[in-house]
Design an enzyme around this catalytic site. Structure first.
Site, short mmCIF file in Angstrom:
data_model
loop_
_atom_site.label_atom_id
_atom_site.label_comp_id
_atom_site.label_asym_id
_atom_site.label_seq_id
_atom_site.Cartn_x
_atom_site.Cartn_y
_atom_site.Cartn_z
N HIS A 287 3.36 7.95 -15.86
CA HIS A 287 4.47 7.81 -16.88
C HIS A 287 4.45 7.14 -18.13
CE1 HIS A 287 4.32 3.69 -15.01
NE2 HIS A 287 5.42 3.13 -16.09
N TYR A 288 3.17 6.84 -18.28
CA TYR A 288 2.87 6.09 -19.63
C TYR A 288 3.17 7.40 -20.74
CZ TYR A 288 3.00 1.36 -19.44
OH TYR A 288 3.46 0.12 -19.35
N LEU A 289 2.81 8.52 -20.21
CA LEU A 289 2.65 9.75 -21.29
C LEU A 289 4.28 10.12 -21.70
CD1 LEU A 289 -0.10 11.99 -19.67
CD2 LEU A 289 -0.20 10.34 -21.80
N ARG B 203 3.50 -0.72 -30.99
CA ARG B 203 4.01 -1.25 -29.78
C ARG B 203 4.79 -0.46 -29.02
NH1 ARG B 203 6.36 -6.63 -31.67
NH2 ARG B 203 8.26 -5.32 -31.88
N ARG C 120 5.10 -9.79 -21.54
CA ARG C 120 5.01 -8.59 -21.20
C ARG C 120 4.86 -7.67 -22.46
NH1 ARG C 120 9.47 -4.60 -20.67
NH2 ARG C 120 8.34 -2.64 -19.68
N GLY D 220 13.09 5.41 -0.88
CA GLY D 220 12.19 4.29 -1.51
C GLY D 220 12.70 3.72 -2.58
N ARG E 24 12.79 10.03 6.10
CA ARG E 24 13.00 10.00 7.60
C ARG E 24 14.16 9.31 7.94
NH1 ARG E 24 7.34 7.43 8.64
NH2 ARG E 24 8.34 5.95 7.28
N HIS F 220 -3.22 5.00 -16.89
CA HIS F 220 -2.09 4.57 -18.27
C HIS F 220 -3.16 4.40 -19.58
CE1 HIS F 220 0.85 4.86 -15.17
NE2 HIS F 220 0.91 3.34 -15.06
N LYS G 2 -7.67 -4.04 -22.20
CA LYS G 2 -7.16 -5.49 -21.49
C LYS G 2 -5.92 -5.06 -20.78
CE LYS G 2 -5.82 -9.12 -23.92
NZ LYS G 2 -6.03 -10.16 -24.78
P1 NDP Z 1 7.90 3.23 -0.77
O1 NDP Z 1 6.91 2.44 -0.05
O2 NDP Z 1 9.16 2.54 -1.10
O3 NDP Z 1 8.19 4.80 0.00
C1 NDP Z 1 9.06 5.70 -0.18
C2 NDP Z 1 9.54 6.34 1.05
O4 NDP Z 1 8.46 6.99 1.73
C3 NDP Z 1 9.85 5.05 1.91
O5 NDP Z 1 11.25 5.04 1.65
C4 NDP Z 1 9.87 5.76 3.43
O6 NDP Z 1 10.89 6.44 3.68
C5 NDP Z 1 8.71 6.59 3.11
N1 NDP Z 1 7.42 5.98 3.85
C6 NDP Z 1 7.10 4.70 3.29
N2 NDP Z 1 5.85 4.25 4.03
C7 NDP Z 1 5.64 5.55 4.56
C8 NDP Z 1 4.50 5.69 5.81
N3 NDP Z 1 3.47 4.91 5.98
N4 NDP Z 1 4.60 6.77 6.31
C9 NDP Z 1 5.66 7.82 6.23
N5 NDP Z 1 6.65 7.64 5.11
C10 NDP Z 1 6.74 6.24 4.63
O7 NDP Z 1 7.23 3.90 -2.14
P2 NDP Z 1 7.83 3.74 -3.64
O8 NDP Z 1 9.11 4.51 -3.59
O9 NDP Z 1 7.62 2.41 -4.27
O10 NDP Z 1 6.66 4.73 -4.53
C11 NDP Z 1 6.61 6.31 -4.27
C12 NDP Z 1 5.29 6.74 -4.91
O11 NDP Z 1 5.31 6.48 -6.13
C13 NDP Z 1 4.18 6.12 -4.20
O12 NDP Z 1 3.25 7.26 -4.29
C14 NDP Z 1 3.72 5.13 -5.27
O13 NDP Z 1 2.28 4.58 -5.43
C15 NDP Z 1 4.32 5.53 -6.55
N6 NDP Z 1 4.68 4.84 -7.57
C16 NDP Z 1 5.61 3.76 -7.30
C17 NDP Z 1 6.22 2.99 -8.40
C18 NDP Z 1 7.08 1.83 -8.23
O14 NDP Z 1 7.42 1.20 -9.11
N7 NDP Z 1 7.57 1.80 -6.98
C19 NDP Z 1 5.33 3.14 -9.73
C20 NDP Z 1 4.44 3.98 -9.91
C21 NDP Z 1 4.18 4.72 -8.81
P3 NDP Z 1 11.62 6.85 4.96
O15 NDP Z 1 11.01 5.89 6.02
O16 NDP Z 1 13.02 6.86 4.79
O17 NDP Z 1 10.75 8.34 5.40
C1 BG6 Z 2 2.74 1.43 -12.62
C2 BG6 Z 2 1.84 0.32 -11.88
O1 BG6 Z 2 2.14 2.70 -12.70
O2 BG6 Z 2 3.27 0.87 -13.90
C3 BG6 Z 2 2.79 -0.98 -11.82
O3 BG6 Z 2 1.52 0.77 -10.62
C4 BG6 Z 2 3.07 -1.47 -13.25
O4 BG6 Z 2 1.68 -1.83 -11.38
C5 BG6 Z 2 3.81 -0.45 -13.60
O5 BG6 Z 2 3.87 -2.66 -13.01
C6 BG6 Z 2 4.04 -0.85 -15.43
O6 BG6 Z 2 5.12 0.33 -15.69
P1 BG6 Z 2 6.21 -0.06 -17.06
O7 BG6 Z 2 6.60 1.10 -17.52
O8 BG6 Z 2 7.23 -1.09 -16.64
O9 BG6 Z 2 5.19 -0.85 -18.06
#
Ligand code: NDP
Ligand code: BG6
Length: 513
Positions: free
Chosen positions: A206-208, A403, A369, A42, A73, A268, A361
């Site tokens: 991750h803000y922490l 900042r 940004r 992912g 998967r 955050h 805000k």
């Molecule tokens: P993705 O949507 O890219 O999902 C990660 C992996 O999970 C995919 O590559 C897929 O792998 C599997 N997957 C996706 N959807 C499903 C589904 N419906 N059922 C089963 N498996 C699934 O997520 P992110 O990598 O963007 O985020 C991962 C976590 O981190 C989430 O909880 C998200 O909210 C959180 N997060 C993400 C951020 C970001 O910037 N992306 C920022 C902060 C938090 P495969 O098909 O190979 O199994």
């Molecule tokens: C994530 C939010 O937790 O933080 C995103 O889901 C946001 O919407 C991101 O863009 C911001 O993180 P950073 O570290 O880029 O300021």
């Protein structure tokens, strides 16, 4: 249950062992750490987790014996995973250096196992592979759940039954969102606790892990000039500002069921507020700090609709470029009323902060940004320069700005005499600009947090009672917004956001920084 933690609870460890267990330690020669990134195919894994692990390796922060496993998967060989990971690794830490050798060494420690998230058999296969790499050493295992939240429990169940460590610790990093309100968050916590104890759960915000957020306590508790001023007596208002100059591009599907309040404010910004406003903890121990955070969160008033403004960005043409509005995104319903902007006034009903507005805000697709904490102080009573030089007291108050990003800095706005024979005053900055003061690259938040999880340091992770207190503040508002179908005020992409935010701050005699 991690063997050491279990023994410590039973009082079975020596004092020395217990201390090591509490503060964490890099495992020694006879120990190994296996890090499994669940959801390795992912976005977050590629963008943040693997690069952070590489940076830790590059800085020699990982234990001597460690292995990284990707699990998802998607079908992939070890080589294909390495190829995927290598595309996102950079020599961020020292751009002048060619770190290809280090990259090769790191990639050689990365492996992949394909499996279903709810299959105990697939996790048993993973366990077998992990054991081969652990080579009979004490095995410590860290699972990073980088997957959608609806499958967290499946994974925790299968992994804890089939792939947890038999002789070391097992820890699980959980990514947000932790539910979407008090009830769903409590259900998630209950689900996780069927298979894990609280000490094994590392809820990440991750803000922490951001450098200036971590520095907040140092600034406040180790500088005499700040701590005595940190109360309603001297502080007029505090602002927590998050703004992004891009929209929800690519994440509209996720975003539409959460909105900016859940995405940024409830976690955050509220976490930063809690660190800012908590009482002095007994020590820097994780439990002491988290106890204080819970106390201050529980002293806060739940948010009220008339102290909140919501907005949503609309399309806008600028310099010949057409910037899409939020609902123009194909993954967002055309009639969506999900806020992409919110401003809120919050209050802490305790002796230190009675009556001080804490303004938040947060918005996407704004003109800039930035993430900032702004502390506006009261005016100087009986200010001599008002009488003699007509100083505008409201504009001349001191302001401390932290900042967080980008271009990290701490500056204090003071009144100063413009050099010269006359007496002219202006506002100047005492400025600590990180790039000018420190030559070292600032680590990414995920590096700090991954290292802490490996070392068992829980200070920067969210405890379940903190999470409950945070949701208790926001859930009634979120329900009301949804039940009353409050329509957000539209603002053009790239603007400063809805004008309503200014009316809200004016209500409390505050000017946004
Ligand atoms: P993705 O949507 O890219 O999902 C990660 C992996 O999970 C995919 O590559 C897929 O792998 C599997 N997957 C996706 N959807 C499903 C589904 N419906 N059922 C089963 N498996 C699934 O997520 P992110 O990598 O963007 O985020 C991962 C976590 O981190 C989430 O909880 C998200 O909210 C959180 N997060 C993400 C951020 C970001 O910037 N992306 C920022 C902060 C938090 P495969 O098909 O190979 O199994
Ligand atoms: C994530 C939010 O937790 O933080 C995103 O889901 C946001 O919407 C991101 O863009 C911001 O993180 P950073 O570290 O880029 O300021």
């Amino acid at each position: 249950i991690p063997v050491k933690e279990e023994k410590a609870k039973e009082g079975g460890l020596s004092v020395e062992e217990e201390i090591i267990n509490v503060v964490g330690s890099i495992p020694d020669e006879n120990e190994t750490v296996s890090i499994t990134v669940v959801g390795a195919s992912g976005d977050l894994a590629k963008k943040k987790i693997f690069p952070a692990l590489f940076a830790l390796y590059y800085e020699d922060c990982l234990p001597k014996h460690f292995t990284v496993f990707g699990y998802a998967r998607s079908k992939m060989t070890d080589e294909e995973l390495r190829d995927m990971v290598s595309r996102t690794l950079t020599c961020r830490i020292d751009k002048r250096e060619n770190c290809s050798e280090k990259m090769e060494q790191f990639l050689a420690r990365c492996f992949y196992h394909s499996g279903q998230y709810d299959s105990e058999n697939n996790f048993k296969e993973l366990d077998k592979k992990l054991k081969e790499h652990e080579g009979g050493r004490v095995s410590n295992r860290l699972f990073y759940l980088s997957i959608p939240p609806n499958i967290f429990i499946n994974v925790v169940k299968s992994a804890s039954c089939s792939a947890s460590s038999s002789n070391g610790w097992t820890r699980v990093i959980v990514e947000k969102p932790f539910g979407r309100d008090s009830e769903s968050s409590a259900a998630l916590t209950r689900g996780l606790k069927e298979y894990l104890v609280e000490d094994q759960i590392f809820r990440i915000d991750h803000y922490l892990g951001k450098e200036l957020v971590e520095n907040l306590s140092v600034l406040r508790f180790s500088n005499l000039i700040f701590e005595p001023l940190w109360s309603r007596q001297y502080i007029r208002n505090v602002q927590f500002i998050f703004s992004e100059d891009f929209g929800t591009e690519g994440r509209g599907g996720y975003f539409d069921s959460y909105g900016i309040i859940r995405d940024i404010m409830q976690n955050h910004l509220l976490q930063i507020l809690a660190l800012f406003a908590m009482e002095t903890p007994v020590s820097l121990d994780a439990e002491d700090i988290r106890n204080e955070k819970v106390k201050v969160l529980r002293s806060m008033r739940p948010l009220q609709l008339d102290n909140v403004v919501v907005g949503q960005y609309k399309s806008c043409i600028k310099g010949g470029v057409n910037y899409q509005g939020y609902t123009d995104d194909e993954t967002v319903p055309k009639n969506s009323i999900t806020p992409t902007f919110a401003a809120a006034a919050l209050f802490i009903d305790n002796a230190r902060w009675d009556g001080v507005p804490f303004l938040m805000k947060a918005g996407k697709a704004l003109h800039t940004r930035r993430a900032e904490i702004r502390v506006q102080f009261r005016h100087v009573p009986g200010n001599l320069y008002k009488k003699n030089f007509g100083m505008d007291l409201d504009r001349a108050t001191n302001e401390l700005v932290i900042r967080v990003q980008p271009d990290e800095a701490i500056f204090l706005k003071i009144n100063n005499k413009v050099p010269g024979l006359g007496m002219k005053l202006d506002r100047s900055n005492l400025n600590l600009h990180y790039a000018a003061r420190y030559s070292k690259e600032i680590p990414d938040a995920y590096e700090r947090l991954l290292l802490d999880a490996i070392e068992g340091e829980r200070r920067l992770f969210i405890r379940s009672d903190e999470l409950d207190a945070a949701w208790a503040l926001f859930t009634p508002l979120l329900k009301e917004l949804e039940e009353k179908k409050i329509v957000p005020e539209l603002y053009p992409y790239g603007s400063r956001g809805p004008v309503g935010a200014h009316y809200l701050s004016a209500k409390y005699n505050v000017r946004w920084g």
